[in-house]
Design a protein around this motif. Sequence first.
Motif, PDB file in Angstrom:
ATOM      1  N   VAL A 112      11.348  79.510   5.812  1.00 30.67           N
ATOM      2  CA  VAL A 112      12.411  80.543   5.118  1.00 30.67           C
ATOM      3  C   VAL A 112      11.804  81.689   4.511  1.00 30.67           C
ATOM      4  CG1 VAL A 112      14.333  80.432   3.321  1.00 30.67           C
ATOM      5  CG2 VAL A 112      13.680  78.282   4.751  1.00 30.67           C
ATOM      6  N   PHE A 113      12.252  82.727   4.907  1.00 35.41           N
ATOM      7  CA  PHE A 113      12.199  83.970   4.345  1.00 35.41           C
ATOM      8  C   PHE A 113      12.944  84.418   3.286  1.00 35.41           C
ATOM      9  CE2 PHE A 113      11.262  88.504   3.696  1.00 35.41           C
ATOM     10  CZ  PHE A 113       9.892  88.748   3.892  1.00 35.41           C
ATOM     11  N   LEU A 114      12.760  85.051   2.055  1.00 40.80           N
ATOM     12  CA  LEU A 114      13.584  85.489   1.049  1.00 40.80           C
ATOM     13  C   LEU A 114      13.575  87.068   1.020  1.00 40.80           C
ATOM     14  CD1 LEU A 114      12.614  83.004  -1.688  1.00 40.80           C
ATOM     15  CD2 LEU A 114      14.352  82.743   0.168  1.00 40.80           C
ATOM     16  N   ALA A 115      14.630  87.693   1.365  1.00 42.69           N
ATOM     17  CA  ALA A 115      14.779  89.029   1.147  1.00 42.69           C
ATOM     18  C   ALA A 115      15.854  89.305   0.077  1.00 42.69           C
ATOM     19  CB  ALA A 115      15.283  89.592   2.654  1.00 42.69           C
ATOM     20  N   ASP A 116      15.644  89.590  -0.913  1.00 41.94           N
ATOM     21  CA  ASP A 116      16.492  90.068  -2.204  1.00 41.94           C
ATOM     22  C   ASP A 116      15.653  90.775  -3.350  1.00 41.94           C
ATOM     23  OD1 ASP A 116      18.047  89.823  -4.697  1.00 41.94           O
ATOM     24  OD2 ASP A 116      19.072  88.317  -3.410  1.00 41.94           O
ATOM     25  N   ASP A 117      16.257  91.811  -3.716  1.00 40.91           N
ATOM     26  CA  ASP A 117      15.899  92.910  -4.496  1.00 40.91           C
ATOM     27  C   ASP A 117      15.758  92.415  -6.070  1.00 40.91           C
ATOM     28  OD1 ASP A 117      18.269  93.284  -5.010  1.00 40.91           O
ATOM     29  OD2 ASP A 117      18.307  95.386  -5.308  1.00 40.91           O
ATOM     30  N   GLN A 118      16.207  91.041  -6.395  1.00 37.61           N
ATOM     31  CA  GLN A 118      15.850  90.578  -7.650  1.00 37.61           C
ATOM     32  C   GLN A 118      15.043  89.534  -7.616  1.00 37.61           C
ATOM     33  OE1 GLN A 118      19.884  89.998  -9.696  1.00 37.61           O
ATOM     34  NE2 GLN A 118      20.945  91.017  -8.180  1.00 37.61           N
ATOM     35  N   GLY A 119      13.965  89.612  -8.604  1.00 42.07           N
ATOM     36  CA  GLY A 119      13.056  88.829  -8.565  1.00 42.07           C
ATOM     37  C   GLY A 119      13.313  87.535  -9.013  1.00 42.07           C
ATOM     38  N   LEU A 120      14.136  87.252 -10.060  1.00 45.89           N
ATOM     39  CA  LEU A 120      14.706  86.248 -10.320  1.00 45.89           C
ATOM     40  C   LEU A 120      15.248  85.476  -9.448  1.00 45.89           C
ATOM     41  CD1 LEU A 120      15.893  87.031 -13.889  1.00 45.89           C
ATOM     42  CD2 LEU A 120      13.895  85.736 -13.420  1.00 45.89           C
ATOM     43  N   VAL A 121      16.334  86.082  -8.552  1.00 44.38           N
ATOM     44  CA  VAL A 121      17.088  85.385  -7.563  1.00 44.38           C
ATOM     45  C   VAL A 121      16.081  84.840  -6.669  1.00 44.38           C
ATOM     46  CG1 VAL A 121      18.532  85.901  -5.617  1.00 44.38           C
ATOM     47  CG2 VAL A 121      19.163  86.934  -7.783  1.00 44.38           C
ATOM     48  N   ARG A 122      15.146  85.652  -6.117  1.00 42.45           N
ATOM     49  CA  ARG A 122      14.070  85.195  -5.164  1.00 42.45           C
ATOM     50  C   ARG A 122      13.277  84.045  -5.822  1.00 42.45           C
ATOM     51  NH1 ARG A 122      12.262  90.372  -5.032  1.00 42.45           N
ATOM     52  NH2 ARG A 122      10.490  89.909  -5.813  1.00 42.45           N
ATOM     53  N   GLY A 123      13.057  83.967  -7.041  1.00 44.84           N
ATOM     54  CA  GLY A 123      12.186  82.912  -7.974  1.00 44.84           C
ATOM     55  C   GLY A 123      13.050  81.602  -7.833  1.00 44.84           C
ATOM     56  N   GLY A 124      14.545  81.843  -8.112  1.00 43.79           N
ATOM     57  CA  GLY A 124      15.455  80.559  -8.169  1.00 43.79           C
ATOM     58  C   GLY A 124      15.481  79.950  -6.734  1.00 43.79           C
ATOM     59  N   PHE A 125      15.749  80.651  -5.793  1.00 42.10           N
ATOM     60  CA  PHE A 125      15.585  80.050  -4.215  1.00 42.10           C
ATOM     61  C   PHE A 125      14.506  79.496  -4.014  1.00 42.10           C
ATOM     62  CE2 PHE A 125      19.113  83.607  -3.160  1.00 42.10           C
ATOM     63  CZ  PHE A 125      20.057  82.717  -3.285  1.00 42.10           C
ATOM     64  N   ARG A 126      13.376  80.060  -4.301  1.00 40.43           N
ATOM     65  CA  ARG A 126      12.093  79.480  -3.822  1.00 40.43           C
ATOM     66  C   ARG A 126      11.719  78.075  -4.581  1.00 40.43           C
ATOM     67  NH1 ARG A 126       6.814  80.811  -2.186  1.00 40.43           N
ATOM     68  NH2 ARG A 126       7.290  82.961  -1.573  1.00 40.43           N
ATOM     69  N   MET A 127      12.310  78.013  -5.892  1.00 40.53           N
ATOM     70  CA  MET A 127      12.005  76.887  -6.383  1.00 40.53           C
ATOM     71  C   MET A 127      12.856  75.535  -5.887  1.00 40.53           C
ATOM     72  SD  MET A 127      11.777  77.715 -10.315  1.00 40.53           S
ATOM     73  CE  MET A 127      11.718  76.059 -11.069  1.00 40.53           C
ATOM     74  N   LEU A 128      14.260  76.054  -5.650  1.00 42.68           N
ATOM     75  CA  LEU A 128      15.140  75.021  -4.958  1.00 42.68           C
ATOM     76  C   LEU A 128      14.759  74.795  -3.402  1.00 42.68           C
ATOM     77  CD1 LEU A 128      18.131  73.832  -4.851  1.00 42.68           C
ATOM     78  CD2 LEU A 128      18.737  75.900  -4.021  1.00 42.68           C
ATOM     79  N   ILE A 129      14.221  75.540  -2.652  1.00 40.12           N
ATOM     80  CA  ILE A 129      14.093  75.379  -1.393  1.00 40.12           C
ATOM     81  C   ILE A 129      12.673  74.556  -1.192  1.00 40.12           C
ATOM     82  CG2 ILE A 129      13.374  76.573   0.971  1.00 40.12           C
ATOM     83  CD1 ILE A 129      15.108  78.906   0.265  1.00 40.12           C
ATOM     84  N   GLU A 130      11.578  74.933  -1.893  1.00 44.83           N
ATOM     85  CA  GLU A 130      10.543  74.174  -1.847  1.00 44.83           C
ATOM     86  C   GLU A 130      10.437  72.830  -2.444  1.00 44.83           C
ATOM     87  OE1 GLU A 130       7.239  76.946  -3.220  1.00 44.83           O
ATOM     88  OE2 GLU A 130       7.254  77.735  -1.278  1.00 44.83           O
ATOM     89  N   ALA A 131      11.434  72.396  -3.106  1.00 45.30           N
ATOM     90  CA  ALA A 131      11.705  71.324  -3.516  1.00 45.30           C
ATOM     91  C   ALA A 131      12.024  70.311  -2.617  1.00 45.30           C
ATOM     92  CB  ALA A 131      12.717  71.104  -4.779  1.00 45.30           C
ATOM     93  N   GLU A 132      12.458  70.703  -1.447  1.00 42.74           N
ATOM     94  CA  GLU A 132      12.565  69.985  -0.105  1.00 42.74           C
ATOM     95  C   GLU A 132      11.515  69.819   0.879  1.00 42.74           C
ATOM     96  OE1 GLU A 132      16.060  68.842   0.102  1.00 42.74           O
ATOM     97  OE2 GLU A 132      16.117  69.618  -1.554  1.00 42.74           O
TER      98      GLU A 132
END
Length: 223
Positions: free
Chosen positions: A5-25
């Motif tokens: 998965v690749f994350l493209a978003d200009d908000q660092g907090l949003v990317r960080g939240g998605f990364r934590m959620l996704i990498e828990a799987e």
Amino acid sequence: MTTSVFLADDQGLVRGGFRMLIEAEDDLDVIGEAADGASAVRMLQQRPADVVLMDIRMPIMDGVEATRRLVSAGLATRVLILTTFDLDEYVFAALKAGASGFLLKDARPEDLLSAIRNVAGGDAVVAPSATRRLLAHVVRSLPGEGSADHGEKVDLLTSREVEVLQQIAAGATNAEIASTLYMAEGTVKTHIGRLLSKLDCRDRVSLVLFAFEAGLADPYAPR
């Protein structure tokens, strides 16, 4: 197998939240991220991901143009657009550019994870009620009547294929279509394959858009 998965978003907090959620799987892995569309395209051309979570509004290059460039480059990467209700016109443009679906940014974590897996598996995110409401909003950007090209393609369809297409546009799953039209789920999949071929559509989202553009479905109809 692990889905990249690749994350493209200009908000660092949003990317960080998605990364934590996704990498828990166990079956999902974030392989990169970018704060603008241009960087996302450049990085994905060097190392394609299975799925990109693509924000619409980003600096330098927005998500619509980034999606268009990724699709035209012929990469196997599939794009899942993240949006809010006030970006309807951009959502439609992104779908036309080749995105495999879209999801609201405030979607439940389990819905986001499910959407990533569905898109990676070749499906498209079109069924949730939120998607139906968004399509109802963006349809005002469509022409009032189907083009001649759409009419010629519709003429190629059997009455059964038209019924299946209308069910898809209504947001029905394969199982729901099978139940409504009294056919086996395998037969539904066969019809969908024929629709994709005859209408020159790349996925389920494209079929939904075609049905709206051709006047075969009413996005305002209750689901």
